[in-house]
Design a protein around this motif. Structure first.
Motif, PDB file in Angstrom:
ATOM      1  N   VAL A  90       1.030  -1.049   0.040  1.00 23.67           N
ATOM      2  CA  VAL A  90       0.098   0.174  -0.076  1.00 23.67           C
ATOM      3  C   VAL A  90       0.882   1.108   0.066  1.00 23.67           C
ATOM      4  CG1 VAL A  90      -1.852   1.225   1.094  1.00 23.67           C
ATOM      5  CG2 VAL A  90      -1.728  -1.340   1.450  1.00 23.67           C
ATOM      6  N   ASP A  91       0.644   2.081  -0.894  1.00 17.99           N
ATOM      7  CA  ASP A  91       1.393   3.337  -1.038  1.00 17.99           C
ATOM      8  C   ASP A  91       0.911   4.608  -0.027  1.00 17.99           C
ATOM      9  OD1 ASP A  91      -0.483   4.731  -2.314  1.00 17.99           O
ATOM     10  OD2 ASP A  91       0.228   4.361  -4.439  1.00 17.99           O
ATOM     11  N   LYS A  92       1.564   5.613  -0.147  1.00 24.45           N
ATOM     12  CA  LYS A  92       0.992   6.788   0.736  1.00 24.45           C
ATOM     13  C   LYS A  92      -0.196   7.240   0.540  1.00 24.45           C
ATOM     14  CE  LYS A  92       3.184  10.524  -1.687  1.00 24.45           C
ATOM     15  NZ  LYS A  92       4.078  11.785  -1.853  1.00 24.45           N
ATOM     16  N   ASN A  93      -0.857   7.077  -0.875  1.00 30.51           N
ATOM     17  CA  ASN A  93      -2.102   7.591  -1.165  1.00 30.51           C
ATOM     18  C   ASN A  93      -3.043   6.654  -0.887  1.00 30.51           C
ATOM     19  OD1 ASN A  93      -1.007   9.967  -2.171  1.00 30.51           O
ATOM     20  ND2 ASN A  93      -0.227   8.837  -4.074  1.00 30.51           N
ATOM     21  N   GLY A  94      -2.965   5.395  -0.295  1.00 30.92           N
ATOM     22  CA  GLY A  94      -3.656   4.407  -0.137  1.00 30.92           C
ATOM     23  C   GLY A  94      -4.218   3.541  -1.432  1.00 30.92           C
ATOM     24  N   HIS A  95      -3.445   3.655  -2.328  1.00 32.47           N
ATOM     25  CA  HIS A  95      -3.556   2.657  -3.572  1.00 32.47           C
ATOM     26  C   HIS A  95      -2.673   1.517  -3.480  1.00 32.47           C
ATOM     27  CE1 HIS A  95      -4.139   6.518  -6.071  1.00 32.47           C
ATOM     28  NE2 HIS A  95      -5.336   6.133  -5.547  1.00 32.47           N
ATOM     29  N   LEU A  96      -3.209   0.383  -4.078  1.00 33.51           N
ATOM     30  CA  LEU A  96      -2.474  -1.101  -3.880  1.00 33.51           C
ATOM     31  C   LEU A  96      -1.553  -1.106  -4.978  1.00 33.51           C
ATOM     32  CD1 LEU A  96      -5.542  -3.128  -2.956  1.00 33.51           C
ATOM     33  CD2 LEU A  96      -4.041  -1.997  -1.414  1.00 33.51           C
ATOM     34  N   TRP A  97      -0.315  -1.584  -4.801  1.00 36.36           N
ATOM     35  CA  TRP A  97       0.716  -2.156  -5.853  1.00 36.36           C
ATOM     36  C   TRP A  97       0.479  -3.546  -5.776  1.00 36.36           C
ATOM     37  CZ3 TRP A  97       2.455   1.033  -9.771  1.00 36.36           C
ATOM     38  CH2 TRP A  97       2.205   2.304  -9.731  1.00 36.36           C
ATOM     39  N   VAL A  98       0.480  -4.334  -6.945  1.00 35.05           N
ATOM     40  CA  VAL A  98       0.499  -5.770  -6.958  1.00 35.05           C
ATOM     41  C   VAL A  98       1.417  -6.080  -7.917  1.00 35.05           C
ATOM     42  CG1 VAL A  98      -0.734  -7.913  -7.413  1.00 35.05           C
ATOM     43  CG2 VAL A  98      -1.886  -5.835  -6.051  1.00 35.05           C
ATOM     44  N   VAL A  99       2.505  -7.148  -7.553  1.00 29.91           N
ATOM     45  CA  VAL A  99       3.288  -7.665  -8.271  1.00 29.91           C
ATOM     46  C   VAL A  99       2.592  -9.017  -8.853  1.00 29.91           C
ATOM     47  CG1 VAL A  99       4.842  -8.517  -6.804  1.00 29.91           C
ATOM     48  CG2 VAL A  99       5.747  -8.296  -8.902  1.00 29.91           C
ATOM     49  N   ALA A 100       2.651  -9.161 -10.313  1.00 35.86           N
ATOM     50  CA  ALA A 100       1.712 -10.257 -10.662  1.00 35.86           C
ATOM     51  C   ALA A 100       2.124 -11.142 -11.845  1.00 35.86           C
ATOM     52  CB  ALA A 100       0.308  -9.946 -10.644  1.00 35.86           C
ATOM     53  N   THR A 101       1.490 -12.291 -12.143  1.00 34.62           N
ATOM     54  CA  THR A 101       1.745 -12.869 -13.532  1.00 34.62           C
ATOM     55  C   THR A 101       0.677 -13.310 -14.327  1.00 34.62           C
ATOM     56  OG1 THR A 101       3.691 -14.151 -12.361  1.00 34.62           O
ATOM     57  CG2 THR A 101       2.668 -14.873 -14.392  1.00 34.62           C
ATOM     58  N   LEU A 102       0.733 -12.943 -15.660  1.00 34.95           N
ATOM     59  CA  LEU A 102      -0.361 -12.852 -16.535  1.00 34.95           C
ATOM     60  C   LEU A 102       0.077 -14.178 -17.368  1.00 34.95           C
ATOM     61  CD1 LEU A 102      -3.034 -12.247 -17.905  1.00 34.95           C
ATOM     62  CD2 LEU A 102      -1.627 -10.712 -19.513  1.00 34.95           C
ATOM     63  N   PHE A 103      -0.982 -15.271 -17.532  1.00 31.38           N
ATOM     64  CA  PHE A 103      -0.825 -16.356 -18.195  1.00 31.38           C
ATOM     65  C   PHE A 103      -2.060 -16.250 -19.392  1.00 31.38           C
ATOM     66  CE2 PHE A 103       0.708 -17.818 -14.249  1.00 31.38           C
ATOM     67  CZ  PHE A 103       1.758 -18.223 -14.229  1.00 31.38           C
ATOM     68  N   GLU A 104      -1.419 -16.339 -20.560  1.00 35.39           N
ATOM     69  CA  GLU A 104      -2.379 -16.194 -21.827  1.00 35.39           C
ATOM     70  C   GLU A 104      -1.707 -17.185 -22.807  1.00 35.39           C
ATOM     71  OE1 GLU A 104      -2.437 -12.473 -23.331  1.00 35.39           O
ATOM     72  OE2 GLU A 104      -0.361 -11.993 -23.009  1.00 35.39           O
ATOM     73  N   VAL A 105      -2.520 -17.609 -23.696  1.00 32.66           N
ATOM     74  CA  VAL A 105      -2.397 -18.405 -24.889  1.00 32.66           C
ATOM     75  C   VAL A 105      -2.675 -17.600 -26.124  1.00 32.66           C
ATOM     76  CG1 VAL A 105      -3.035 -20.483 -26.186  1.00 32.66           C
ATOM     77  CG2 VAL A 105      -3.151 -20.488 -23.642  1.00 32.66           C
ATOM     78  N   LYS A 106      -1.563 -17.351 -26.965  1.00 37.46           N
ATOM     79  CA  LYS A 106      -1.512 -16.725 -28.321  1.00 37.46           C
ATOM     80  C   LYS A 106      -0.893 -17.774 -29.429  1.00 37.46           C
ATOM     81  CE  LYS A 106      -1.500 -11.974 -27.020  1.00 37.46           C
ATOM     82  NZ  LYS A 106      -0.782 -10.769 -26.697  1.00 37.46           N
ATOM     83  N   ARG A 107      -1.846 -17.991 -30.431  1.00 36.71           N
ATOM     84  CA  ARG A 107      -1.485 -18.645 -31.529  1.00 36.71           C
ATOM     85  C   ARG A 107      -0.873 -20.239 -30.886  1.00 36.71           C
ATOM     86  NH1 ARG A 107       2.143 -14.518 -35.249  1.00 36.71           N
ATOM     87  NH2 ARG A 107       0.074 -13.219 -35.675  1.00 36.71           N
ATOM     88  N   LYS A 108      -1.674 -20.564 -30.011  1.00 34.48           N
ATOM     89  CA  LYS A 108      -1.306 -22.073 -29.582  1.00 34.48           C
ATOM     90  C   LYS A 108      -0.167 -22.062 -28.572  1.00 34.48           C
ATOM     91  CE  LYS A 108      -3.907 -24.508 -33.287  1.00 34.48           C
ATOM     92  NZ  LYS A 108      -3.718 -25.673 -34.232  1.00 34.48           N
ATOM     93  N   ALA A 109       0.616 -20.920 -28.260  1.00 39.08           N
ATOM     94  CA  ALA A 109       1.547 -20.792 -27.702  1.00 39.08           C
ATOM     95  C   ALA A 109       1.040 -20.384 -26.306  1.00 39.08           C
ATOM     96  CB  ALA A 109       2.514 -19.900 -28.310  1.00 39.08           C
ATOM     97  N   TYR A 110       1.972 -20.800 -25.282  1.00 37.39           N
ATOM     98  CA  TYR A 110       1.608 -20.649 -23.623  1.00 37.39           C
ATOM     99  C   TYR A 110       2.438 -19.563 -23.461  1.00 37.39           C
ATOM    100  CZ  TYR A 110       0.564 -21.330 -18.749  1.00 37.39           C
ATOM    101  OH  TYR A 110       0.412 -21.253 -17.532  1.00 37.39           O
ATOM    102  N   ILE A 111       1.916 -18.316 -23.118  1.00 36.26           N
ATOM    103  CA  ILE A 111       2.723 -17.174 -22.988  1.00 36.26           C
ATOM    104  C   ILE A 111       2.596 -16.788 -21.421  1.00 36.26           C
ATOM    105  CG2 ILE A 111       3.071 -14.543 -23.503  1.00 36.26           C
ATOM    106  CD1 ILE A 111       2.116 -15.484 -26.303  1.00 36.26           C
ATOM    107  N   ARG A 112       3.787 -16.222 -20.939  1.00 36.64           N
ATOM    108  CA  ARG A 112       3.703 -15.687 -19.352  1.00 36.64           C
ATOM    109  C   ARG A 112       4.364 -14.318 -19.298  1.00 36.64           C
ATOM    110  NH1 ARG A 112       5.771 -18.939 -14.100  1.00 36.64           N
ATOM    111  NH2 ARG A 112       5.925 -16.991 -12.758  1.00 36.64           N
ATOM    112  N   ARG A 113       3.503 -13.631 -18.655  1.00 29.76           N
ATOM    113  CA  ARG A 113       4.037 -12.362 -18.540  1.00 29.76           C
ATOM    114  C   ARG A 113       3.937 -11.668 -17.050  1.00 29.76           C
ATOM    115  NH1 ARG A 113      -0.236  -9.250 -22.155  1.00 29.76           N
ATOM    116  NH2 ARG A 113       1.061  -7.255 -21.225  1.00 29.76           N
ATOM    117  N   ASN A 114       4.920 -10.776 -16.968  1.00 29.60           N
ATOM    118  CA  ASN A 114       4.983 -10.387 -15.341  1.00 29.60           C
ATOM    119  C   ASN A 114       4.844  -8.618 -15.553  1.00 29.60           C
ATOM    120  OD1 ASN A 114       5.926 -12.375 -13.402  1.00 29.60           O
ATOM    121  ND2 ASN A 114       7.245 -12.608 -15.120  1.00 29.60           N
ATOM    122  N   MET A 115       4.040  -8.219 -14.468  1.00 32.43           N
ATOM    123  CA  MET A 115       3.965  -6.947 -14.329  1.00 32.43           C
ATOM    124  C   MET A 115       3.661  -6.344 -12.873  1.00 32.43           C
ATOM    125  SD  MET A 115      -0.335  -7.027 -15.432  1.00 32.43           S
ATOM    126  CE  MET A 115       0.418  -7.738 -17.164  1.00 32.43           C
TER     127      MET A 115
END
Length: 348
Positions: A90-115
């Motif tokens: 939680v930052d000083k303004n009360g907002h939440l910051w989340v470190v996360a992973t997104l899993f998705e499939v594109k063109r039959k390929a398994y893709i992992r992204r971090n954000m």
């Protein structure tokens, strides 16, 4: 449960949420119901003592009060896509910051992204920062005085160079300040093979919100960073589960010359076994999840051992501190997935 009251000159009474009496309570359990968790790998406490859990495999944030009662739940959606949160702050303004992973499939390929994603406390998506392709994301901490965000993750490609206006590059071994901006700290846990032996190339890299590297710290010190906390000065406290210690990278231009660590492998006072989560209390004491020893240990800001708390508890994972309580999560292979709130005093 009794609650303390604050009386003002006009005779009115108001509840002081941060000073409520806290009793030890354990809740949760593996599942997808509102009051259950599925790998609660991160936890944070707001100034109003609301507790936010990163319920990773359920792809959501669970918000509880100091009695363990669920206040609200919201899915971690980024542009209609669900992401798996690994840690929250939680930052000083009360907002939440989340470190996360997104899993998705594109063109039959398994893709992992971090954000890194930002949400309001009510769960409204605000913004995101794409992180370099990583293997396993880790912890996140907030520097509350200026709102800098520092994220720990596992990166496959990092660099210590930055672009100048003329298109040239230069080694960036110093510290640059970005007032009221976001600093992203990414730990690199790559392991390269040489003569049939694995060599760790872990480090901690600081990025601007645009993903441009600012500085690199710890390439010769860290092996497997797992948690991170930041004090008011901007000093970084990083747990290392392979070296069984806490690295301290102190704020300053020549960061590599301002480095120290504390803790070593063992089960005695001041020793650690696979430390994981980490946080700081209001007085700057360092609270470390000693996962291998089934306990939580407290050190002062200089790394001197203070005491053990919450001993004999397996599968400890994350920890966060409130004004008069601690919250720890347990993530195990046998369906543990619980959270425990206990009274805590900042005094040594």
């Amino acid at each position: 449960m009794s609650e303390k009251k604050v009386t003002f000159k006009d005779g009115k009474k108001k509840e002081d949420d941060g000073e409520k009496e806290v009793k030890k309570v354990t809740f949760g359990g593996r599942g997808s119901r509102k009051n259950q968790f599925c790998s609660p790998t991160g936890v944070a406490v707001s100034e109003s003592s609301e507790i936010f859990f990163a319920d990773s495999l359920n792809e959501r944030i669970v918000v509880c009060n100091t009695r363990g009662k669920v206040v609200r739940v919201f899915n971690t959606k980024v542009k209609r896509q669900l992401i798996q949160p690994h840690d929250v702050s939680v930052d000083k303004n009360g907002h939440l910051w989340v470190v996360a992973t997104l899993f998705e499939v594109k063109r039959k390929a398994y893709i992992r992204r971090n954000m890194l994603a930002q949400f309001s406390k009510q769960g409204r998506f605000l913004t995101k920062i794409d992180l370099p392709l990583t293997g396993v994301t880790g912890g996140i901490g907030v520097r509350t005085d200026i709102g800098h965000i520092r994220v720990q993750a596992t990166s496959e490609e990092t660099t210590s160079k930055k672009k100048k206006k003329g298109g040239e590059t230069k080694e960036n071994d110093g510290l640059e300040k970005f007032t009221n901006s976001v600093e992203v700290v990414v730990t690199d846990q790559r392991t390269r093979m040489h003569e049939r032996k694995g060599y760790s190339e872990s480090c901690v890299t600081v990025f601007t919100p645009e993903g441009e590297p600012v500085k690199v710290v710890g390439p010769r010190n860290t092996r497997k960073p797992t948690g991170v906390a930041v004090n008011q000065k901007g000093d970084l406290y990083v747990t290392d589960s392979w070296l069984h210690c806490v690295h301290v990278f102190m704020e300053g231009r020549e960061v590599t010359k301002k480095y120290k660590k504390f803790g070593r492998f063992g089960s005695g006072d001041g020793q650690l076994d696979s430390p994981h989560g980490i946080c700081l209390d209001l007085k700057g004491n360092v609270i470390v999840v000693d996962r291998g020893n089934w306990r939580v240990s407290v050190f002062d800001s200089e790394g001197k051992f203070v005491r053990h708390i919450m001993t004999d508890m397996p599968d400890l994972c994350a920890v966060a501190a409130g004004p008069n309580f601690l919250v720890v999560t347990c993530v195990g292979h046998c369906g543990t997935d619980t959270a425990t709130i206990i009274p805590y005093s900042n005094d040594k």
